[in-house]
Design a protein around this motif. Structure first.
Motif, PDB file in Angstrom:
ATOM      1  N   HIS A  25       0.825  -1.213   0.000  1.00  0.00           N
ATOM      2  CA  HIS A  25       0.000   0.000   0.000  1.00  0.00           C
ATOM      3  C   HIS A  25       0.859   1.263   0.000  1.00  0.00           C
ATOM      4  O   HIS A  25       0.600   2.198  -0.763  1.00  0.00           O
ATOM      5  CB  HIS A  25      -0.944  -0.001   1.201  1.00  0.00           C
ATOM      6  CG  HIS A  25      -1.867   1.159   1.220  1.00  0.00           C
ATOM      7  ND1 HIS A  25      -2.874   1.325   0.287  1.00  0.00           N
ATOM      8  CD2 HIS A  25      -1.925   2.243   2.028  1.00  0.00           C
ATOM      9  CE1 HIS A  25      -3.515   2.445   0.535  1.00  0.00           C
ATOM     10  NE2 HIS A  25      -2.957   3.026   1.583  1.00  0.00           N
ATOM     11  N   GLU A  26       1.873   1.296   0.832  1.00  0.00           N
ATOM     12  CA  GLU A  26       2.745   2.473   0.887  1.00  0.00           C
ATOM     13  C   GLU A  26       3.427   2.715  -0.455  1.00  0.00           C
ATOM     14  O   GLU A  26       3.609   3.866  -0.869  1.00  0.00           O
ATOM     15  CB  GLU A  26       3.762   2.319   2.007  1.00  0.00           C
ATOM     16  CG  GLU A  26       3.136   2.446   3.381  1.00  0.00           C
ATOM     17  CD  GLU A  26       4.055   2.040   4.521  1.00  0.00           C
ATOM     18  OE1 GLU A  26       5.244   1.750   4.278  1.00  0.00           O
ATOM     19  OE2 GLU A  26       3.566   2.009   5.665  1.00  0.00           O
ATOM     20  N   ALA A  27       3.783   1.639  -1.155  1.00  0.00           N
ATOM     21  CA  ALA A  27       4.380   1.786  -2.484  1.00  0.00           C
ATOM     22  C   ALA A  27       3.376   2.393  -3.460  1.00  0.00           C
ATOM     23  O   ALA A  27       3.736   3.253  -4.273  1.00  0.00           O
ATOM     24  CB  ALA A  27       4.880   0.434  -2.995  1.00  0.00           C
ATOM     25  N   MET A  28       2.115   1.979  -3.389  1.00  0.00           N
ATOM     26  CA  MET A  28       1.100   2.522  -4.290  1.00  0.00           C
ATOM     27  C   MET A  28       0.836   3.996  -3.996  1.00  0.00           C
ATOM     28  O   MET A  28       0.664   4.791  -4.924  1.00  0.00           O
ATOM     29  CB  MET A  28      -0.194   1.704  -4.205  1.00  0.00           C
ATOM     30  CG  MET A  28      -0.051   0.313  -4.801  1.00  0.00           C
ATOM     31  SD  MET A  28      -1.620  -0.564  -5.023  1.00  0.00           S
ATOM     32  CE  MET A  28      -2.209  -0.733  -3.365  1.00  0.00           C
ATOM     33  N   VAL A  29       0.821   4.366  -2.730  1.00  0.00           N
ATOM     34  CA  VAL A  29       0.621   5.773  -2.367  1.00  0.00           C
ATOM     35  C   VAL A  29       1.761   6.613  -2.938  1.00  0.00           C
ATOM     36  O   VAL A  29       1.531   7.650  -3.568  1.00  0.00           O
ATOM     37  CB  VAL A  29       0.510   5.933  -0.831  1.00  0.00           C
ATOM     38  CG1 VAL A  29       0.555   7.403  -0.424  1.00  0.00           C
ATOM     39  CG2 VAL A  29      -0.771   5.272  -0.310  1.00  0.00           C
ATOM     40  N   ALA A  30       2.991   6.160  -2.742  1.00  0.00           N
ATOM     41  CA  ALA A  30       4.156   6.940  -3.166  1.00  0.00           C
ATOM     42  C   ALA A  30       4.352   6.947  -4.680  1.00  0.00           C
ATOM     43  O   ALA A  30       4.680   7.978  -5.259  1.00  0.00           O
ATOM     44  CB  ALA A  30       5.415   6.386  -2.486  1.00  0.00           C
ATOM     45  N   ALA A  31       4.154   5.808  -5.333  1.00  0.00           N
ATOM     46  CA  ALA A  31       4.514   5.690  -6.750  1.00  0.00           C
ATOM     47  C   ALA A  31       3.395   6.080  -7.710  1.00  0.00           C
ATOM     48  O   ALA A  31       3.675   6.646  -8.768  1.00  0.00           O
ATOM     49  CB  ALA A  31       4.969   4.258  -7.057  1.00  0.00           C
ATOM     50  N   ILE A  32       2.154   5.762  -7.359  1.00  0.00           N
ATOM     51  CA  ILE A  32       1.082   6.039  -8.320  1.00  0.00           C
ATOM     52  C   ILE A  32       0.040   7.005  -7.771  1.00  0.00           C
ATOM     53  O   ILE A  32      -0.968   7.268  -8.410  1.00  0.00           O
ATOM     54  CB  ILE A  32       0.409   4.750  -8.837  1.00  0.00           C
ATOM     55  CG1 ILE A  32      -0.238   3.948  -7.713  1.00  0.00           C
ATOM     56  CG2 ILE A  32       1.426   3.907  -9.612  1.00  0.00           C
ATOM     57  CD1 ILE A  32      -1.043   2.742  -8.193  1.00  0.00           C
ATOM     58  N   GLY A  33       0.287   7.529  -6.579  1.00  0.00           N
ATOM     59  CA  GLY A  33      -0.524   8.615  -6.060  1.00  0.00           C
ATOM     60  C   GLY A  33      -1.916   8.275  -5.588  1.00  0.00           C
ATOM     61  O   GLY A  33      -2.799   9.128  -5.628  1.00  0.00           O
ATOM     62  N   ILE A  34      -2.128   7.039  -5.120  1.00  0.00           N
ATOM     63  CA  ILE A  34      -3.462   6.746  -4.593  1.00  0.00           C
ATOM     64  C   ILE A  34      -3.615   7.381  -3.214  1.00  0.00           C
ATOM     65  O   ILE A  34      -2.629   7.600  -2.512  1.00  0.00           O
ATOM     66  CB  ILE A  34      -3.751   5.228  -4.535  1.00  0.00           C
ATOM     67  CG1 ILE A  34      -2.905   4.531  -3.472  1.00  0.00           C
ATOM     68  CG2 ILE A  34      -3.575   4.591  -5.893  1.00  0.00           C
ATOM     69  CD1 ILE A  34      -3.386   3.143  -3.147  1.00  0.00           C
ATOM     70  N   PRO A  35      -4.840   7.687  -2.801  1.00  0.00           N
ATOM     71  CA  PRO A  35      -5.045   8.254  -1.467  1.00  0.00           C
ATOM     72  C   PRO A  35      -4.689   7.241  -0.377  1.00  0.00           C
ATOM     73  O   PRO A  35      -4.837   6.024  -0.559  1.00  0.00           O
ATOM     74  CB  PRO A  35      -6.545   8.558  -1.427  1.00  0.00           C
ATOM     75  CG  PRO A  35      -6.982   8.600  -2.853  1.00  0.00           C
ATOM     76  CD  PRO A  35      -6.071   7.656  -3.588  1.00  0.00           C
ATOM     77  N   GLU A  36      -4.238   7.729   0.746  1.00  0.00           N
ATOM     78  CA  GLU A  36      -3.837   6.878   1.873  1.00  0.00           C
ATOM     79  C   GLU A  36      -4.977   5.963   2.326  1.00  0.00           C
ATOM     80  O   GLU A  36      -4.754   4.819   2.698  1.00  0.00           O
ATOM     81  CB  GLU A  36      -3.357   7.749   3.036  1.00  0.00           C
ATOM     82  CG  GLU A  36      -2.907   6.980   4.250  1.00  0.00           C
ATOM     83  CD  GLU A  36      -1.656   6.135   4.028  1.00  0.00           C
ATOM     84  OE1 GLU A  36      -1.588   5.026   4.608  1.00  0.00           O
ATOM     85  OE2 GLU A  36      -0.757   6.556   3.293  1.00  0.00           O
ATOM     86  N   ASP A  37      -6.223   6.454   2.278  1.00  0.00           N
ATOM     87  CA  ASP A  37      -7.345   5.647   2.773  1.00  0.00           C
ATOM     88  C   ASP A  37      -7.927   4.699   1.717  1.00  0.00           C
ATOM     89  O   ASP A  37      -8.875   3.977   1.990  1.00  0.00           O
ATOM     90  CB  ASP A  37      -8.450   6.531   3.343  1.00  0.00           C
ATOM     91  CG  ASP A  37      -9.132   7.409   2.300  1.00  0.00           C
ATOM     92  OD1 ASP A  37      -8.582   7.575   1.185  1.00  0.00           O
ATOM     93  OD2 ASP A  37     -10.218   7.946   2.609  1.00  0.00           O
TER      94      ASP A  37
END
Length: 135
Positions: A25-37
Motif C-alpha cells: 500500500h505504501e508503495a502505491m501511495v508513493a509511486a502512483i498517487g493513490i489516497p492513503e485511505d
C-alpha cells in the motif's frame, strides 16, 4: 481505486501479513498517487504444491517464499510510474517482511472507472460525481 490481491506462502504470520499489506500500500501511495485511505487488499495463502513456477525465469532465482501481488486499477499510469511502483513494492517487502526482491512477482490489471462498484450496488463513477456535486 486499486484492489490488490496478494498470494503468500502458507504459514505466513499475521505480523508478516500486515507488513506485506502495508508495504504494498505504501508503495502505491508513493509511486502512483493513490489516497492513503484507498486500502483494499485480499491476502491468500497457498500450500506447497499449489503454486508451480519456474525458479529461474528471466535469470532470477526464486525461492519457496515467492509472493505474488496482483493490482487491479484504473488505466492511465505511465511506464515510469509502474517501474517506480514495482521497485518500491520489492524494497518495502524486503525491509518490512524480509522478502527477497527476486521473490516479489507483481502484475497489473488495468481497466476503466466505469468498471468499479465499491458498494451500494452503484457504479463508483456515479458516487464520485454525486459527491462532487454535493460539495
Amino acid at each position: 481505486m486499486p484492489f490488490t490481491r496478494v498470494a503468500i506462502p502458507a504459514g505466513t504470520s499475521p505480523a508478516h501479513k500486515a507488513a506485506i499489506a502495508r508495504g504494498v500500500h505504501e508503495a502505491m501511495v508513493a509511486a502512483i498517487g493513490i489516497p492513503e485511505d484507498d486500502f483494499f487488499q485480499l491476502l491468500s495463502e497457498y500450500q506447497p504444491g499449489d503454486f508451480l513456477f519456474d525458479r529461474g525465469f528471466l535469470g532470477l532465482q526464486r525461492s519457496d517464499g515467492l509472493v505474488v501481488v496482483q493490482i487491479t486499477l484504473r488505466r492511465g499510469r505511465s511506464d515510469a510510474m509502474k517501474r517506480d511502483l514495482y521497485a518500491r513494492i520489492a524494497a518495502n517487502l524486503g525491509q518490512a517482511a524480509d522478502i527477497r526482491p527476486q521473490d516479489v512477482f507483481v502484475y497489473l490489471n488495468e481497466n476503466d472507472f466505469s468498471d468499479w462498484s465499491v458498494g451500494g450496488g452503484r457504479m463508483s463513477m456515479e458516487i464520485t460525481m454525486q459527491r462532487e456535486a454535493d460539495a
